[in-house]
Design an enzyme around this catalytic site. Structure first.
Site, PDB file in Angstrom:
ATOM      1  N   ARG A 270     -12.354   0.750  33.700  1.00 16.58           N
ATOM      2  CA  ARG A 270     -11.454   0.396  32.597  1.00 16.58           C
ATOM      3  C   ARG A 270     -11.477  -1.109  32.319  1.00 16.58           C
ATOM      4  O   ARG A 270     -11.234  -1.919  33.230  1.00 16.58           O
ATOM      5  CB  ARG A 270     -10.026   0.844  32.946  1.00 16.58           C
ATOM      6  CG  ARG A 270      -8.971   0.468  31.938  1.00 16.58           C
ATOM      7  CD  ARG A 270      -9.118   1.252  30.666  1.00 16.58           C
ATOM      8  NE  ARG A 270      -7.999   1.002  29.761  1.00 16.58           N
ATOM      9  CZ  ARG A 270      -7.990   1.392  28.498  1.00 16.58           C
ATOM     10  NH1 ARG A 270      -9.031   2.047  27.977  1.00 16.58           N
ATOM     11  NH2 ARG A 270      -6.949   1.152  27.740  1.00 16.58           N
ATOM     12  N   GLU A 365       8.588  23.616  54.141  1.00 13.76           N
ATOM     13  CA  GLU A 365       8.384  23.509  55.598  1.00 13.76           C
ATOM     14  C   GLU A 365       9.276  22.430  56.214  1.00 13.76           C
ATOM     15  O   GLU A 365       8.878  21.764  57.167  1.00 13.76           O
ATOM     16  CB  GLU A 365       6.913  23.220  55.929  1.00 13.76           C
ATOM     17  CG  GLU A 365       5.971  24.340  55.545  1.00 13.76           C
ATOM     18  CD  GLU A 365       6.340  25.609  56.260  1.00 13.76           C
ATOM     19  OE1 GLU A 365       6.860  26.519  55.573  1.00 13.76           O
ATOM     20  OE2 GLU A 365       6.137  25.701  57.469  1.00 13.76           O
TER      21      GLU A 365
HETATM   22  C1  LIG Z   1       7.680  25.723  45.839  1.00 14.35           C
HETATM   23  C2  LIG Z   1       8.411  26.108  47.084  1.00 14.35           C
HETATM   24  C3  LIG Z   1       7.785  26.929  48.016  1.00 14.35           C
HETATM   25  C4  LIG Z   1       8.470  27.315  49.172  1.00 14.35           C
HETATM   26  N1  LIG Z   1       7.884  28.217  50.036  1.00 14.35           N
HETATM   27  C5  LIG Z   1       8.636  28.766  51.029  1.00 14.35           C
HETATM   28  C6  LIG Z   1       8.134  29.859  51.812  1.00 14.35           C
HETATM   29  O1  LIG Z   1       6.985  30.303  51.647  1.00 14.35           O
HETATM   30  N2  LIG Z   1       8.944  30.403  52.745  1.00 14.35           N
HETATM   31  C7  LIG Z   1      10.215  29.967  52.970  1.00 14.35           C
HETATM   32  O2  LIG Z   1      10.905  30.532  53.807  1.00 14.35           O
HETATM   33  N3  LIG Z   1      10.727  28.927  52.238  1.00 14.35           N
HETATM   34  C8  LIG Z   1       9.965  28.330  51.280  1.00 14.35           C
HETATM   35  N4  LIG Z   1      10.474  27.302  50.519  1.00 14.35           N
HETATM   36  C9  LIG Z   1      11.835  26.846  50.762  1.00 14.35           C
HETATM   37  C10 LIG Z   1      11.909  25.454  51.375  1.00 14.35           C
HETATM   38  O3  LIG Z   1      11.447  25.483  52.695  1.00 14.35           O
HETATM   39  C11 LIG Z   1      13.379  24.999  51.239  1.00 14.35           C
HETATM   40  O4  LIG Z   1      13.602  24.750  49.864  1.00 14.35           O
HETATM   41  C12 LIG Z   1      13.673  23.778  52.069  1.00 14.35           C
HETATM   42  O5  LIG Z   1      13.599  24.101  53.442  1.00 14.35           O
HETATM   43  C13 LIG Z   1      15.055  23.207  51.767  1.00 14.35           C
HETATM   44  O6  LIG Z   1      16.041  24.184  51.694  1.00 14.35           O
HETATM   45  P1  LIG Z   1      17.028  24.224  50.425  1.00 14.35           P
HETATM   46  O7  LIG Z   1      16.179  24.219  49.215  1.00 14.35           O
HETATM   47  O8  LIG Z   1      17.983  25.324  50.583  1.00 14.35           O
HETATM   48  O9  LIG Z   1      17.783  22.835  50.450  1.00 14.35           O
HETATM   49  P2  LIG Z   1      19.087  22.478  51.319  1.00 14.35           P
HETATM   50  O10 LIG Z   1      18.901  22.881  52.718  1.00 14.35           O
HETATM   51  O11 LIG Z   1      20.289  22.964  50.591  1.00 14.35           O
HETATM   52  O12 LIG Z   1      19.053  20.881  51.251  1.00 14.35           O
HETATM   53  C14 LIG Z   1      19.533  20.118  50.139  1.00 14.35           C
HETATM   54  C15 LIG Z   1      19.429  18.638  50.503  1.00 14.35           C
HETATM   55  O13 LIG Z   1      20.248  18.369  51.643  1.00 14.35           O
HETATM   56  C16 LIG Z   1      19.470  17.795  52.668  1.00 14.35           C
HETATM   57  N5  LIG Z   1      19.939  18.250  53.971  1.00 14.35           N
HETATM   58  C17 LIG Z   1      20.222  19.504  54.380  1.00 14.35           C
HETATM   59  N6  LIG Z   1      20.601  19.520  55.652  1.00 14.35           N
HETATM   60  C18 LIG Z   1      20.559  18.246  56.082  1.00 14.35           C
HETATM   61  C19 LIG Z   1      20.840  17.585  57.313  1.00 14.35           C
HETATM   62  N7  LIG Z   1      21.212  18.277  58.402  1.00 14.35           N
HETATM   63  N8  LIG Z   1      20.678  16.249  57.391  1.00 14.35           N
HETATM   64  C20 LIG Z   1      20.277  15.526  56.312  1.00 14.35           C
HETATM   65  N9  LIG Z   1      20.005  16.082  55.126  1.00 14.35           N
HETATM   66  C21 LIG Z   1      20.134  17.425  55.010  1.00 14.35           C
HETATM   67  C22 LIG Z   1      18.049  18.278  52.402  1.00 14.35           C
HETATM   68  O14 LIG Z   1      17.085  17.438  53.013  1.00 14.35           O
HETATM   69  C23 LIG Z   1      18.014  18.217  50.895  1.00 14.35           C
HETATM   70  O15 LIG Z   1      17.759  16.899  50.482  1.00 14.35           O
HETATM   71  C24 LIG Z   1       9.782  26.845  49.393  1.00 14.35           C
HETATM   72  C25 LIG Z   1      10.383  25.977  48.461  1.00 14.35           C
HETATM   73  C26 LIG Z   1       9.737  25.622  47.324  1.00 14.35           C
HETATM   74  C27 LIG Z   1      10.416  24.739  46.320  1.00 14.35           C
END
Ligand SMILES: Cc1cc2nc3c(=O)[nH]c(=O)nc-3n(C[C@H](O)[C@H](O)[C@H](O)COP(=O)(O)OP(=O)(O)OC[C@H]3O[C@@H](n4cnc5c(N)ncnc54)[C@H](O)[C@@H]3O)c2cc1C
Length: 385
Positions: A270, A365
């Protein structure tokens, strides 16, 4: 630790690179992303060439290698294309729970087809009310004679609508204290009456990968679908995370490398103000930082993978690799967009897709915060209430 790859590992990396560069067509990737379609044909070829399940024993169709070799493949796939790379690397998701804890019959039945391009797997841990905290599951599995009857809902399940089976984390003992001592993993096959999968809807990235809500209504499965010991499911899943988080870190390092290489190439071509933008120190410093971060993330990733292959479970190291590599992927892809300027914001130049795909590596994860909790708890210990 020896960071130099063995000759065999170099060959695997080279084969993965050649396959990905030959098969992951950019136009096709964009089309599949728009249509939200899994890269079926490429996946079948990847299976034929032994890339999927490379870490399974040979008797179950695998390559007999460790997670390190799997990491090399995933990294190379995601470098060439973040979307196709992630879709392929998750095609055998959660099968490692069966690999580690299943019976020989379960391994033959459920692992071998994954390597032959005949089946896709999924892992159902997350529920609408239980995400980061899976110490209590609302999904119940109650033993009736020689069957389990499952009721509940899982959400965000990768491969949900295309998977041939799901490894489901269920509550099997309701009196257990703590509650996670009453959980078990159970295999539920596609087509089992009462089991349904529905896409969760439009998402930011990894659009070639299905993400589904799973509903279980009086789903009856044979008791032999239990994986390992009853009420040990939580511990199995934690061990599985120690492996799967390394694989996610490999996705992240690959994505970062891919975004960086595209930005470097662009910077050398670029022209602005009569010079290549790579001649500006501001751009050079960006590239220097990107390269350093990737190198650091890769060292952590390789150390975690090597450690795992020595038979050691080290959640601190795994979480360090996943947390750091995920952050690096997002930061590097972000800077790559910046180096591309306006073109970086346009789909034709790939880096915006790499950025969107990178973001999930800090969420699934175990989120970035959960990885830090794991690292911190190993460093400072757990505080008793
Ligand atoms: C595209 C995609 C694919 C996925 N694939 C899979 C799959 O194949 N199998 C499966 O089982 N799941 C899957 N997931 C789920 C994923 O693992 C969860 O979304 C993730 O573990 C977070 O859970 P939650 O979304 O309920 O968020 P929450 O647990 O509600 O968390 C919300 C916020 O609070 C924070 N938080 C929560 N607890 C604490 C703590 N103790 N200390 C500090 N901060 C905290 C989190 O870090 C986050 O910022 C997938 C998610 C997506 C978006």
């Amino acid at each position: 630790m020896e960071f130099e790859l063995t000759e065999e590992q170099r060959d695997i990396k080279k084969a993965a690179k050649e396959f990905a560069e030959g098969e992951f067509d950019r136009e096709l990737a964009r089309e599949l992303e728009q249509k939200h379609e899994f890269p079926w044909e490429i996946w079948r070829k990847a299976c034929e060439l032994g890339f999927i399940g490379i870490h399974f024993p040979e008797e179950f169709g695998g390559g007999g290698y460790g997670i390190f070799e799997n990491v090399l493949v995933v990294e190379e796939f995601c470098r060439v294309d973040s979307g196709i790379g992630i879709a392929l690397s998750l095609s055998d998701f959660a099968s490692e729970v069966i690999l580690r804890f299943g019976t020989k019959e379960q391994k033959e039945k459920y692992l071998t087809p994954l390597t032959q391009g005949k089946a896709i797997s999924a892992g159902g841990f997350t529920e609408p009310d239980h995400g980061s905290d899976i110490t209590l599951m609302s999904t119940q599995a109650i033993k009736e004679g020689d069957e389990f009857v499952i009721n509940g809902t899982k959400t965000f399940i990768t491969n949900g609508v295309i998977a041939d089976y799901v490894v489901v984390l269920c509550q099997t003992n309701f009196d257990a204290s703590p509650t996670y001592r009453g959980q078990s993993t159970i295999i539920v096959e596609k087509g089992t009456p009462g089991f349904e999968a529905t896409e969760v809807g439009e998402k930011m990235g990894i659009k070639m990968t299905s993400t589904a809500e799973l509903s279980f209504r009086d789903v009856r499965v044979p008791a032999e679908n239990l994986v390992g010991e009853e009420n040990r499911g939580f511990y199995q899943v934690l061990e599985f995370f120690d492996e799967s988080r390394i694989e996610i870190a490999a996705q992240a390092v690959g994505i970062a490398q891919g975004a960086y290489e595209r930005a470097l190439q662009y910077a050398k071509e670029r022209m602005q103000f009569g010079r290549k933008i790579a001649e500006f120190q501001a751009i050079q410093h960006k590239l220097a930082e990107m390269a350093t971060k990737i190198e650091t993330a890769r060292l952590l990733l390789y150390k975690a993978a090597w450690n795992f292959d020595q038979g050691r479970i080290d959640p601190k190291l795994t979480s360090m690799a996943k947390f750091y590599a995920g952050r690096v992927a997002v930061e590097v892809a972000d800077e790559a967009i910046q180096i591309f300027g306006g073109y970086g914001y346009i789909a034709d130049y790939d880096v915006e897709r790499f950025y969107r795909d990178a973001r999930i590596t800090e969420i699934y994860e175990g989120t970035r915060e959960i990885q830090k909790n794991t690292i911190a708890s190993a460093i400072v210990g757990k505080w008793k209430k």
